[in-house]
Design a protein around this motif. Structure first.
Motif, PDB file in Angstrom:
ATOM      1  N   LEU A  59      41.370  38.712  36.754  1.00 32.55           N
ATOM      2  CA  LEU A  59      41.902  38.868  35.397  1.00 32.55           C
ATOM      3  C   LEU A  59      41.245  40.045  34.694  1.00 32.55           C
ATOM      4  O   LEU A  59      41.736  40.518  33.673  1.00 32.55           O
ATOM      5  CB  LEU A  59      41.684  37.595  34.570  1.00 32.55           C
TER       6      LEU A  59
ATOM      7  N   PRO B 293      38.070  32.829  36.548  1.00 38.07           N
ATOM      8  CA  PRO B 293      39.247  33.032  37.391  1.00 38.07           C
ATOM      9  C   PRO B 293      39.264  34.485  37.856  1.00 38.07           C
ATOM     10  O   PRO B 293      39.070  35.396  37.038  1.00 38.07           O
ATOM     11  CB  PRO B 293      40.428  32.731  36.458  1.00 38.07           C
ATOM     12  N   SER B 294      39.489  34.711  39.129  1.00 35.81           N
ATOM     13  CA  SER B 294      39.366  36.064  39.681  1.00 35.81           C
ATOM     14  C   SER B 294      40.519  36.955  39.231  1.00 35.81           C
ATOM     15  O   SER B 294      41.601  36.477  38.845  1.00 35.81           O
ATOM     16  CB  SER B 294      39.357  36.014  41.207  1.00 35.81           C
TER      17      SER B 294
ATOM     18  N   THR C 218      42.110  30.288  27.538  1.00 31.41           N
ATOM     19  CA  THR C 218      43.386  29.835  26.973  1.00 31.41           C
ATOM     20  C   THR C 218      44.470  29.771  28.044  1.00 31.41           C
ATOM     21  O   THR C 218      45.650  29.596  27.730  1.00 31.41           O
ATOM     22  CB  THR C 218      43.847  30.772  25.837  1.00 31.41           C
ATOM     23  N   GLY C 219      44.084  29.917  29.312  1.00 31.36           N
ATOM     24  CA  GLY C 219      45.054  29.895  30.405  1.00 31.36           C
ATOM     25  C   GLY C 219      45.371  28.481  30.862  1.00 31.36           C
ATOM     26  O   GLY C 219      44.885  27.496  30.296  1.00 31.36           O
ATOM     27  N   ASN C 220      46.189  28.399  31.904  1.00 33.14           N
ATOM     28  CA  ASN C 220      46.607  27.087  32.429  1.00 33.14           C
ATOM     29  C   ASN C 220      45.400  26.239  32.813  1.00 33.14           C
ATOM     30  O   ASN C 220      45.334  25.052  32.499  1.00 33.14           O
ATOM     31  CB  ASN C 220      47.500  27.290  33.656  1.00 33.14           C
ATOM     32  N   ILE C 221      44.448  26.853  33.510  1.00 34.26           N
ATOM     33  CA  ILE C 221      43.258  26.090  33.922  1.00 34.26           C
ATOM     34  C   ILE C 221      42.274  25.988  32.768  1.00 34.26           C
ATOM     35  O   ILE C 221      41.710  24.921  32.503  1.00 34.26           O
ATOM     36  CB  ILE C 221      42.527  26.766  35.109  1.00 34.26           C
TER      37      ILE C 221
ATOM     38  N   ASN D 247      53.621  27.634  37.602  1.00 34.40           N
ATOM     39  CA  ASN D 247      54.424  28.814  37.974  1.00 34.40           C
ATOM     40  C   ASN D 247      55.908  28.575  37.686  1.00 34.40           C
ATOM     41  O   ASN D 247      56.670  29.530  37.525  1.00 34.40           O
ATOM     42  CB  ASN D 247      54.262  29.149  39.468  1.00 34.40           C
TER      43      ASN D 247
ATOM     44  N   ASP E 237      37.624  41.034  25.167  1.00 33.76           N
ATOM     45  CA  ASP E 237      38.618  41.351  26.180  1.00 33.76           C
ATOM     46  C   ASP E 237      37.921  41.331  27.540  1.00 33.76           C
ATOM     47  O   ASP E 237      36.926  42.038  27.730  1.00 33.76           O
ATOM     48  CB  ASP E 237      39.177  42.749  25.869  1.00 33.76           C
ATOM     49  N   LEU E 238      38.468  40.518  28.452  1.00 36.38           N
ATOM     50  CA  LEU E 238      37.868  40.454  29.801  1.00 36.38           C
ATOM     51  C   LEU E 238      37.752  41.847  30.422  1.00 36.38           C
ATOM     52  O   LEU E 238      36.867  42.103  31.233  1.00 36.38           O
ATOM     53  CB  LEU E 238      38.750  39.609  30.715  1.00 36.38           C
TER      54      LEU E 238
ATOM     55  N   THR F  25      38.129  34.687  24.418  1.00 36.44           N
ATOM     56  CA  THR F  25      39.553  34.925  24.195  1.00 36.44           C
ATOM     57  C   THR F  25      39.706  36.204  23.383  1.00 36.44           C
ATOM     58  O   THR F  25      38.843  36.529  22.558  1.00 36.44           O
ATOM     59  CB  THR F  25      40.236  33.750  23.460  1.00 36.44           C
ATOM     60  N   ARG F  26      40.825  36.892  23.611  1.00 35.56           N
ATOM     61  CA  ARG F  26      41.049  38.106  22.823  1.00 35.56           C
ATOM     62  C   ARG F  26      41.390  37.774  21.382  1.00 35.56           C
ATOM     63  O   ARG F  26      41.216  38.600  20.510  1.00 35.56           O
ATOM     64  CB  ARG F  26      42.189  38.930  23.460  1.00 35.56           C
TER      65      ARG F  26
ATOM     66  N   GLY G 242      39.085  33.136  30.762  1.00 36.04           N
ATOM     67  CA  GLY G 242      40.447  32.611  30.998  1.00 36.04           C
ATOM     68  C   GLY G 242      40.649  31.320  30.229  1.00 36.04           C
ATOM     69  O   GLY G 242      41.421  30.442  30.624  1.00 36.04           O
TER      70      GLY G 242
ATOM     71  N   SER H  11      39.552  31.408  43.140  1.00 36.48           N
ATOM     72  CA  SER H  11      40.119  32.375  44.082  1.00 36.48           C
ATOM     73  C   SER H  11      41.515  31.880  44.443  1.00 36.48           C
ATOM     74  O   SER H  11      42.266  31.463  43.540  1.00 36.48           O
ATOM     75  CB  SER H  11      39.178  32.473  45.295  1.00 36.48           C
TER      76      SER H  11
ATOM     77  N   GLN I 129      49.615  27.251  45.079  1.00 37.01           N
ATOM     78  CA  GLN I 129      50.428  27.675  43.920  1.00 37.01           C
ATOM     79  C   GLN I 129      50.436  26.601  42.838  1.00 37.01           C
ATOM     80  O   GLN I 129      50.448  25.407  43.120  1.00 37.01           O
ATOM     81  CB  GLN I 129      51.833  28.041  44.358  1.00 37.01           C
ATOM     82  N   PHE I 130      50.438  27.052  41.574  1.00 41.17           N
ATOM     83  CA  PHE I 130      50.312  26.147  40.443  1.00 41.17           C
ATOM     84  C   PHE I 130      51.680  25.569  40.053  1.00 41.17           C
ATOM     85  O   PHE I 130      52.692  26.279  40.094  1.00 41.17           O
ATOM     86  CB  PHE I 130      49.793  26.879  39.198  1.00 41.17           C
TER      87      PHE I 130
END
Ligand SMILES: NC(=O)c1ccc[n+]([C@@H]2O[C@H](COP(=O)([O-])OP(=O)(O)OC[C@H]3O[C@@H](n4cnc5c(N)ncnc54)[C@H](OP(=O)(O)O)[C@@H]3O)[C@@H](O)[C@H]2O)c1
Length: 289
Positions: free
Chosen positions: A84, A81-82, A8-11, A147, A61-62, A43-44, A6, A106, A143-144
């Motif tokens: 994904l 991160p769960s 390249t994600g928010n976290i 979002n 790819d995850l 990362t993909r 994860g 989680s 919640q982030f």
């Protein structure tokens, strides 16, 4: 080596920055050259990922752990991160590679709304990781702040934001604070076998979030409160019909003390104050222009 999924994600992006800052601080303090962990990031699309200097990209790819599991060999820790990817196969690949410690993202819903499907899925992944034989740290964020990007298209088009439960105050968390806690758990002792519920430092309503984005943009952003039925139609288009009701419950439709509580976990673990929604909006204003 620390292996970040994860990435390249928010976290994940914020975690890579945290790990780099930690490495630089560590290097300054130990000029004689004590080593810090190599960081690998899955990362993909490494060409688009724009990873920080010093991070080793792993293309994969995850969804297909078999295609990248060889890159896990030598990893001491895994950030995961769960939900994904196929978490059971990812954890199996980590164990085969000799990973000692898994830091799992989680969700607070495991304790606030354990009857809901997404919470049960997160609980199942927590159980999988805890039973794996590896050490673990479980993060349960609320919640982030990010979002609110679901409103970006409307705001960029100068259209009103439509949202339900306008005045329910939720302790929305800045993803960088989740990353800061993850960094500590990955690099410092004392966090294995711990489950941390993570929130922001103050409650903020949907109406206040839109107000903070408007302030960051320096213009008005109209807000329209919608009822649950209308919100369901919009949510189902984004999350699918099954998840839409659960998302509505945990974003204000079915609040309870576990969901509303402001916790000091981020500050206790990182030593820094939790970041507010206003701060997130100021940092990310360009995404709403
Ligand atoms: N949003 C919330 O309010 C909330 C609340 C509680 C918990 N959570 C949890 O937080 C996590 C999401 O974190 P986030 O917001 O940082 O993630 P995100 O921004 O949604 O990013 C997803 C990341 O996963 C990677 N990814 C997705 N599918 C992939 C695949 N098939 N192969 C490889 N990588 C893949 C993407 O990497 P590439 O595109 O570079 O491959 C990207 O880096 C989830 O575990 C979620 O359950 C979210």
């Amino acid at each position: 080596m620390i292996f970040v999924t994860g990435a390249t994600g928010n976290i994940g992006r914020a975690l890579l920055d945290e790990l780099r800052t930690h490495r630089d601080r560590h290097r300054d303090r130990h000029r004689e050259g004590r080593r810090t962990d190599t960081v690998k990031a899955l990362t993909r699309d490494p060409a688009r990922a724009a990873l920080p200097d010093g991070v080793v990209p792993v293309a994969g790819d995850l969804a297909e752990p078999e295609s990248w599991k060889s890159a896990l060999h030598g990893a001491r820790s895994l950030f995961l991160p769960s939900l994904l990817g196929p978490d059971d196969r990812i954890v199996e690949a980590a164990l085969e590679a000799g990973v000692e410690h898994i830091v799992l993202v989680s969700s607070i819903t495991v304790q606030s709304h354990p009857h809901l499907g997404p919470a049960q899925e997160n609980l199942a992944v927590e159980r999988l990781v805890k039973a794996s034989g590896a050490d673990w740290t479980v993060l349960r964020p609320t919640q982030f702040a990010s979002n609110s990007l679901m409103w970006a298209e409307s705001i960029r088009a100068h259209e009103p934001v439509h949202a339900p439960y306008a005045d329910i105050p939720l302790p929305t968390v800045h993803p960088a604070d989740i990353a800061a806690v993850a960094r500590v758990a990955l690099t410092e002792p004392g966090h294995r076998g711990r489950t941390y519920a993570l929130t922001g430092p103050e409650p903020v309503t949907a109406r206040q979030q839109v107000g903070a984005i408007a302030a960051a943009l320096g213009r008005d952003v109209p807000f329209v409160e919608v009822d649950r039925r209308d919100a369901y139609e919009r949510m189902a288009a984004v999350f699918g019909a099954d998840a839409a009701d659960a998302v509505l419950d945990v974003t204000g439709g079915d609040p309870n003390d576990e969901l509303l509580a402001v916790r000091d976990t981020v500050t206790r673990i990182t030593g820094a104050p939790g970041r507010t929604f206003r701060q997130w909006a100021a940092e990310n204003a360009a995404l709403f222009r």
